[in-house]
Design a protein around this motif. Structure first.
Motif, mmCIF file in Angstrom:
data_model
loop_
_atom_site.group_PDB
_atom_site.id
_atom_site.type_symbol
_atom_site.label_atom_id
_atom_site.label_comp_id
_atom_site.label_asym_id
_atom_site.label_seq_id
_atom_site.Cartn_x
_atom_site.Cartn_y
_atom_site.Cartn_z
ATOM 1 N N UNK A 97 55.184 12.637 87.981
ATOM 2 C CA UNK A 97 55.174 12.700 86.526
ATOM 3 C C UNK A 97 56.449 13.316 86.008
ATOM 4 N N UNK A 98 57.097 12.627 85.072
ATOM 5 C CA UNK A 98 58.356 13.102 84.489
ATOM 6 C C UNK A 98 58.106 13.453 83.026
ATOM 7 N N UNK A 99 58.210 14.726 82.703
ATOM 8 C CA UNK A 99 58.020 15.180 81.321
ATOM 9 C C UNK A 99 59.386 15.255 80.647
ATOM 10 N N UNK A 100 59.567 14.410 79.649
ATOM 11 C CA UNK A 100 60.845 14.361 78.942
ATOM 12 C C UNK A 100 60.817 15.317 77.760
ATOM 13 N N UNK A 101 61.687 16.314 77.803
ATOM 14 C CA UNK A 101 61.863 17.240 76.690
ATOM 15 C C UNK A 101 63.181 16.929 75.979
ATOM 16 N N UNK A 102 63.392 17.579 74.886
ATOM 17 C CA UNK A 102 64.665 17.454 74.165
ATOM 18 C C UNK A 102 65.237 18.865 74.035
ATOM 19 N N UNK A 103 65.497 19.454 75.216
ATOM 20 C CA UNK A 103 65.803 20.880 75.257
ATOM 21 C C UNK A 103 67.230 21.206 75.682
ATOM 22 N N UNK A 104 68.029 20.200 75.977
ATOM 23 C CA UNK A 104 69.346 20.466 76.565
ATOM 24 C C UNK A 104 70.205 21.391 75.722
ATOM 25 N N UNK A 105 70.182 21.211 74.425
ATOM 26 C CA UNK A 105 71.049 22.026 73.566
ATOM 27 C C UNK A 105 70.276 23.071 72.769
ATOM 28 N N UNK A 106 69.005 23.300 73.133
ATOM 29 C CA UNK A 106 68.228 24.327 72.446
ATOM 30 C C UNK A 106 68.670 25.724 72.877
ATOM 31 N N UNK A 107 68.483 26.724 72.030
ATOM 32 C CA UNK A 107 68.682 28.106 72.478
ATOM 33 C C UNK A 107 67.818 28.384 73.695
ATOM 34 N N UNK A 108 68.294 29.264 74.558
ATOM 35 C CA UNK A 108 67.639 29.492 75.843
ATOM 36 C C UNK A 108 66.161 29.840 75.703
ATOM 37 N N UNK A 109 65.828 30.696 74.748
ATOM 38 C CA UNK A 109 64.440 31.133 74.616
ATOM 39 C C UNK A 109 63.509 29.955 74.306
ATOM 40 N N UNK A 110 63.954 29.051 73.422
ATOM 41 C CA UNK A 110 63.129 27.888 73.089
ATOM 42 C C UNK A 110 63.032 26.934 74.282
ATOM 43 N N UNK A 111 64.143 26.713 74.973
ATOM 44 C CA UNK A 111 64.136 25.820 76.127
ATOM 45 C C UNK A 111 63.224 26.360 77.219
ATOM 46 N N UNK A 112 63.252 27.660 77.431
ATOM 47 C CA UNK A 112 62.384 28.282 78.437
ATOM 48 C C UNK A 112 60.913 28.070 78.072
ATOM 49 N N UNK A 113 60.562 28.301 76.817
ATOM 50 C CA UNK A 113 59.169 28.163 76.403
ATOM 51 C C UNK A 113 58.671 26.732 76.606
ATOM 52 N N UNK A 114 59.473 25.748 76.208
ATOM 53 C CA UNK A 114 59.073 24.351 76.378
ATOM 54 C C UNK A 114 58.964 23.982 77.855
ATOM 55 N N UNK A 115 59.909 24.449 78.651
ATOM 56 C CA UNK A 115 59.929 24.106 80.069
ATOM 57 C C UNK A 115 58.752 24.729 80.813
ATOM 58 N N UNK A 116 58.399 25.960 80.469
ATOM 59 C CA UNK A 116 57.249 26.609 81.109
ATOM 60 C C UNK A 116 55.949 25.894 80.748
ATOM 61 N N UNK A 117 55.835 25.429 79.518
ATOM 62 C CA UNK A 117 54.646 24.679 79.113
ATOM 63 C C UNK A 117 54.534 23.396 79.931
#
Length: 410
Positions: A45-65
């Motif tokens: 399963x590949x979960x596609x996020x749009x987090x590459x240029x997000x601030x680190x804290x937001x990218x971390x939260x999305x990635x952990x979810x």
């Protein structure tokens, strides 16, 4: 589900999904973190996020979810899929996300490798090359959002994490997967940059990582992974989608600008200047009407030379310019699909994310390869085919080739 991938953009997600699918693993690309369980037939399963240029804290939260959902589906290994050009500034999130995922999974050594030799990306002596040029001389130093001015991945990563950053040199890689494992283990608690200049190096890396809970890298890092789970290479079935089609290009990479120039020499085209987008001189309905009126698939593009992009950013601000372009492409894609367009070819990672979000697609079926790192895709709940291309991928005639494969005529 056995293998989970967290991708930091939509083109990267389809890129690694193609790699896993060609490796024989039944693979589904999810747009964002699903709200329900995956089908039992899905092995990767590949979960596609749009987090590459997000601030680190937001990218971390999305990635952990995303990580938590993948683990709940049974995944025993997670890949954090990043760009093969390691797109990330000193304030970037590759280090923080890798660190957070490792802590969540209980991993203390993370192998890191963005190499993708088939597209000219290689890592040697810890430095990233694009073909025969250092990353910092490849054009990526002019990227409008993540200018890459340092090719030494060890230096780049050390600025983003509190972990040690180690290195497995190419000589060790050529000694085989056991040598890679021993060398990485000797680094202790660390993120370890692994050299790779051939596909065989990535296969060895994949085998060395069989017992690892987390890997970070480009899609090439998946070359050796399906075999670890008992799969062998296979082909994905595909039935083309006829009907109206369009090419949408927001990437400003040199490769995409060349593709734009070639395609518009023989196809209808409309430029979407940033100034016109921000001053609302463009009518969404007029663009849809113009697209539908064309006898052959047209091109709508905001792609521009670096100096033009820099001037627009100076006038309007980098973030405001990028957001305006993405908003336009999201709305345009939704309106075109509603009007009956059946095939959409997209150039650019941020643009692809905007288009998929605009279409409100939640799952994508992985089809055949169009170019290295770019599969044909189908939205699972409607007759709509997509190609999502990272800026630097594809040959000169990519747009024409993609349209034909999506239609099933190639």
């Amino acid at each position: 589900m056995k293998l989970g991938v967290i991708a930091d953009d939509f083109t990267g997600a389809s890129d690694i999904a193609l790699m896993l699918s060609e490796g024989g693993m039944p693979t589904t690309q999810f747009v964002g973190v699903p709200e329900r369980a995956a089908d039992a037939a899905v092995e990767a399963g590949v979960v596609a996020l749009k987090s590459r240029t997000l601030p680190a804290q937001e990218a971390v939260a999305q990635s952990l979810k995303a990580c938590d959902w993948l683990v709940s589906q049974g995944c025993t290994q997670i890949v954090f899929k990043i760009c093969s050009t390691f797109d990330s500034t000193d304030q970037g999130n590759i280090g923080p996300v890798t660190e957070a995922l490792a802590d969540r999974l209980g991993e203390t050594c993370v192998l890191v490798c963005p190499a993708f030799p088939e597209t000219g990306r290689s890592v040697y002596q810890g430095h990233l090359f694009v073909k025969d040029l250092l990353l910092s001389e490849s054009g990526m130093q002019n990227h409008p959002l993540t200018p890459m001015t340092d090719p030494d991945l060890r230096r780049v990563l050390r600025k983003q994490t509190s972990w040690e950053v180690g290195h497995v040199a190419i000589g060790t890689v050529w000694s085989g997967s056991d040598a890679i494992k021993w060398s990485a283990a000797a680094a202790g608690k660390a993120m370890v940059i692994v050299d790779a200049i051939r596909n065989e190096d990535l296969v060895a890396l994949g085998h060395a990582a069989a017992a690892r809970k987390l890997l970070t890298g480009g899609s090439g890092i998946a070359l050796g992974l399906p075999r670890n789970f008992g799969f062998s290479p296979g082909r994905s079935p595909w039935t083309g989608v006829p009907g109206k089609a369009v090419v949408l290009s927001g990437s400003c990479s040199s490769a995409t600008r060349n593709q734009v120039g070639i395609f518009k020499a023989s196809a209808p085209s409309r430029e979407l200047p940033v100034d016109d987008i921000l001053t609302q001189k463009l009518s969404l309905q007029e663009l849809v009407d113009w697209t539908l009126a064309q006898d052959t698939p047209p091109l709508l593009y905001s792609s521009a030379d670096p100096q033009v992009v820099a001037a627009a950013q100076a006038r309007h601000g980098r973030d405001r310019s990028a957001q305006a372009i993405e908003t336009l492409f999201a709305g345009l894609a939704a309106a075109l699909a509603e009007a009956g367009v059946k095939r959409i070819v997209v150039a650019g990672g941020e643009t692809s994310g905007a288009v998929v979000s605009g279409l409100q697609a939640d799952m994508l079926q992985i089809g055949p390869r169009i170019a290295a790192g770019v599969p044909a895709l189908k939205v699972t709940d409607r007759p709509l085919a997509l190609a999502l291309k990272s800026g630097n991928f594809g040959g000169p005639a990519f747009f024409s080739e993609a349209l034909a494969i999506l239609e099933g005529s190639a």
